[in-house]
Design a protein around this motif. Structure first.
Motif, PDB file in Angstrom:
ATOM      1  N   CYS A  76       0.823  -1.223   0.000  1.00  0.00           N
ATOM      2  CA  CYS A  76       0.000   0.000   0.000  1.00  0.00           C
ATOM      3  C   CYS A  76       0.854   1.269   0.000  1.00  0.00           C
ATOM      4  CB  CYS A  76      -0.912  -0.015   1.220  1.00  0.00           C
ATOM      5  SG  CYS A  76      -1.912   1.481   1.335  1.00  0.00           S
ATOM      6  N   GLU A  77       0.595   2.140  -0.961  1.00  0.00           N
ATOM      7  CA  GLU A  77       1.337   3.408  -1.061  1.00  0.00           C
ATOM      8  C   GLU A  77       1.063   4.289   0.151  1.00  0.00           C
ATOM      9  OE1 GLU A  77       3.626   4.699  -3.206  1.00  0.00           O
ATOM     10  OE2 GLU A  77       3.680   2.644  -3.967  1.00  0.00           O
ATOM     11  N   ALA A  78      -0.181   4.282   0.621  1.00  0.00           N
ATOM     12  CA  ALA A  78      -0.526   5.144   1.758  1.00  0.00           C
ATOM     13  C   ALA A  78       0.102   4.639   3.055  1.00  0.00           C
ATOM     14  CB  ALA A  78      -2.042   5.242   1.897  1.00  0.00           C
ATOM     15  N   TYR A  79       0.424   3.349   3.105  1.00  0.00           N
ATOM     16  CA  TYR A  79       1.107   2.862   4.309  1.00  0.00           C
ATOM     17  C   TYR A  79       2.535   3.390   4.341  1.00  0.00           C
ATOM     18  CZ  TYR A  79       2.452  -0.075   8.177  1.00  0.00           C
ATOM     19  OH  TYR A  79       2.897  -0.505   9.413  1.00  0.00           O
ATOM     20  N   LYS A  80       3.128   3.513   3.147  1.00  0.00           N
ATOM     21  CA  LYS A  80       4.512   4.005   3.083  1.00  0.00           C
ATOM     22  C   LYS A  80       4.574   5.510   3.273  1.00  0.00           C
ATOM     23  CE  LYS A  80       5.553   0.723  -0.509  1.00  0.00           C
ATOM     24  NZ  LYS A  80       5.601   0.705  -1.954  1.00  0.00           N
ATOM     25  N   ASN A  81       3.563   6.200   2.766  1.00  0.00           N
ATOM     26  CA  ASN A  81       3.562   7.667   2.783  1.00  0.00           C
ATOM     27  C   ASN A  81       2.354   8.162   3.567  1.00  0.00           C
ATOM     28  OD1 ASN A  81       3.255  10.366   2.275  1.00  0.00           O
ATOM     29  ND2 ASN A  81       3.613  10.211   0.063  1.00  0.00           N
ATOM     30  N   ILE A  82       2.600   8.587   4.782  1.00  0.00           N
ATOM     31  CA  ILE A  82       1.496   8.893   5.712  1.00  0.00           C
ATOM     32  C   ILE A  82       0.551   9.966   5.170  1.00  0.00           C
ATOM     33  CG2 ILE A  82       2.683  10.628   7.149  1.00  0.00           C
ATOM     34  CD1 ILE A  82       1.639   8.955   9.577  1.00  0.00           C
ATOM     35  N   GLU A  83       1.086  10.858   4.345  1.00  0.00           N
ATOM     36  CA  GLU A  83       0.226  11.924   3.795  1.00  0.00           C
ATOM     37  C   GLU A  83      -0.901  11.331   2.941  1.00  0.00           C
ATOM     38  OE1 GLU A  83       0.399  15.950   1.071  1.00  0.00           O
ATOM     39  OE2 GLU A  83       2.050  14.525   0.992  1.00  0.00           O
TER      40      GLU A  83
END
Ligand code: SF4
Length: 324
Positions: free
Chosen positions: A303-310
């Protein structure tokens, strides 16, 4: 502006193949025992689906059990049907008013007058064009979801105002339901697509299955209202990405829909996802997939959102709609 992220789809596809889902599709929807039972059940579900848009404000206890959103609508209608079997007849539904709906839904939720108008329109068209029989749609379409030279289910459902979404969210949900209920012929299952609702949109975007440009990303993160034309474009790419994931992973599209939809309801919440786990035994995700979320979201690895909190702040399109 935005495009499918094929690399991410391929990664997720591999991950999905290695997760042991024990799928319990569409809880609350029952298989029919014969054609008459199928007709009753699908008529009831057809009306529930017709008003299943922007259901965040629907919740409450029905006979001692807490429900929200779709489940609340469904169980409220089932309760009314048990009291009065005639409730789903076209003659009765043609007369339903906002205050009737408010009573049936026990005062929870909103937009009763608009929803009642959609129900009246459904009953009116069902009587006028389909002999008051939901299975007429299946008969006239000859079981085709889409076809070039003839009437198909998508075109026929478009006659109902509630089902007029250019992306057919409510129709695809109805078809998934009809597949489970049975007796509803589908000759071209390859044309099933996904009912793109707000949970599916949010989860798909956070995972990174669609690349968004900075301008749109900011609008979604800041929950700024967007025009319906833009919303339709975003949802179309989201639906195509989910369909591609289904093809690559060889998991039917309605199953991917249920996995993503339940994830959105259970852990990947609008305001803030609880990626590392939720302290709840009875999530919709667990009911549908058999997977407990206490130890976190099973998609964190890709998941991209897991890597990048924003990116965890990405929300579904903020749009006022009757489509989903
Ligand atoms: S890891 Fe977090 S943001 Fe990503 S899909 Fe799971 S809950 Fe949502």
């Amino acid at each position: 502006m935005f495009e499918i992220n094929y690399k991410k789809i391929s990664e997720l596809s591999e991950l999905i193949k290695n997760i042991n889902f024990q799928l319990n599709m569409l809880p609350g929807i029952e298989k029919a025992i014969d054609i008459s039972d199928a007709k009753n059940k699908l008529t009831l579900y057809f009306y529930v689906d017709a008003i299943c848009h922007q259901t965040q404000n629907f919740s409450g206890e029905i006979d001692g059990i807490y429900y929200k959103g779709w489940d609340y609508l469904l169980n409220s209608f089932i309760k009314e049907y048990k009291k009065d079997n005639d409730f789903i007849s076209v003659d009765k539904m043609k007369k339903i008013k906002g205050e009737d709906l408010k009573r049936i839904l026990n005062g929870s939720g909103d937009r009763y007058y608009e929803r009642a108008k959609l129900l009246r329109n459904c009953a009116y068209i069902l009587k006028r064009d389909f002999n008051s029989d939901i299975f007429e749609i299946n008969r006239i379409s000859e079981g085709y979801i889409k076809r070039e030279n003839g009437l198909d289910m998508l075109k026929l459902f478009h006659k109902f105002k509630a089902y007029s979404d250019p992306l057919n969210k409510k129709t695809y949900l109805f078809l998934n339901i009809a597949k489970k209920v049975g007796f509803w012929k589908i000759n071209d299952p390859e044309n099933l697509w996904t009912p793109v609702d707000y949970h599916l949109e949010r989860v798909t975007l956070r995972m990174g299955l669609v690349n968004l440009d900075d301008k749109i990303m900011t609008k979604l993160i800041e929950n700024k209202s967007i025009p319906q034309t833009l919303d339709l474009k975003i949802r179309e790419v989201v639906g195509d990405a989910v369909k591609k994931l289904s093809i690559d992973s060889k998991v039917e599209v309605e199953k991917i829909d249920q996995i993503f939809w339940s994830l959105g309801r259970s852990i990947c919440f609008k305001d803030s996802p609880f990626c590392d786990g939720v302290n709840s035994e009875n999530t919709t995700f667990q009911n549908i997939t058999g997977i407990n979320l206490k130890n976190g979201c099973p998609f964190r690895k890709i998941c991209e959102a897991y890597k990048n909190i924003e990116l965890r702040q990405i929300k579904e399109s903020n749009v006022n709609t009757i489509y989903y």
